[in-house]
Design a protein around this motif. Structure first.
Motif, PDB file in Angstrom:
ATOM      1  N   SER A 124       1.627  -5.708   8.036  1.00  0.00           N
ATOM      2  CA  SER A 124       0.231  -5.689   7.608  1.00  0.00           C
ATOM      3  C   SER A 124      -0.255  -7.047   7.116  1.00  0.00           C
ATOM      4  CB  SER A 124       0.010  -4.630   6.519  1.00  0.00           C
ATOM      5  OG  SER A 124       0.810  -4.900   5.400  1.00  0.00           O
ATOM      6  N   GLY A 126      -8.089  -6.540   7.431  1.00  0.00           N
ATOM      7  CA  GLY A 126      -7.177  -5.425   7.229  1.00  0.00           C
ATOM      8  C   GLY A 126      -7.607  -4.420   6.180  1.00  0.00           C
ATOM      9  N   PRO A 149      -4.876  -1.240   8.545  1.00  0.00           N
ATOM     10  CA  PRO A 149      -3.801  -1.971   7.867  1.00  0.00           C
ATOM     11  C   PRO A 149      -2.876  -2.758   8.793  1.00  0.00           C
ATOM     12  CG  PRO A 149      -3.306   0.374   7.908  1.00  0.00           C
ATOM     13  CD  PRO A 149      -4.697   0.204   8.459  1.00  0.00           C
TER      14      PRO A 149
END
Length: 145
Positions: free
Chosen positions: A45, A84, A88
């Motif tokens: 992520s 993000g 994610p």
């Protein structure tokens, strides 16, 4: 486990092809020439979640995409972002911006409604991208044409 594209990215984009690290996606919003790079790694992520070698490769591929998209579009500015907040999965936006676009000079996020590509415009853009990335995709071809 194998790499899978986040469902939101899959719904909002067209797969263009795969560079050595990243899948290249075309955002389905004709208002802005907009590519997204997604490292084909599991459970990543943030950039620092990548191995150092992959971090370097991400920025090399990002620079390649930015340069090629700028050359293709003759944009005034190339915007890069890795937000993000909604998706994610690590992904890096590359948005060609023009002083004449509908939200210039503001960021594109949350501005107006996406205008999907027509089938003809999508096919033309994918052909242009195919030519632009000739020799760079690991598969050797664009995936949606």
């Amino acid at each position: 486990m194998k790499f899978e594209l986040h469902p939101q990215l899959a719904a909002d984009t067209f797969v263009v092809g795969d560079l050595p690290l990243c899948r290249v996606l075309l955002m389905n919003d004709a208002r802005f020439p907009w590519l997204i790079l997604v490292p084909r790694r599991i459970d990543v992520s943030e950039v620092y979640d990548l191995a150092m070698q992959d971090q370097q490769l991400l920025w090399q591929e990002s620079a390649l995409v930015a340069e090629k998209l700028m050359k293709l579009t003759q944009a005034d500015k190339m915007n890069l972002a890795a937000l993000g907040n909604v998706v994610p999965q690590l992904h890096v936006h590359h948005v060609a911006r023009f002083k004449t676009d509908v939200v210039w000079p503001n960021p594109i996020w949350g501005q107006g409604k996406a205008e999907p590509y027509t089938d003809a415009d999508k096919q033309q853009m994918l052909r242009n991208l195919s030519e632009m990335f000739r020799g760079f995709f690991v598969s050797g071809q664009i995936l949606n044409v």
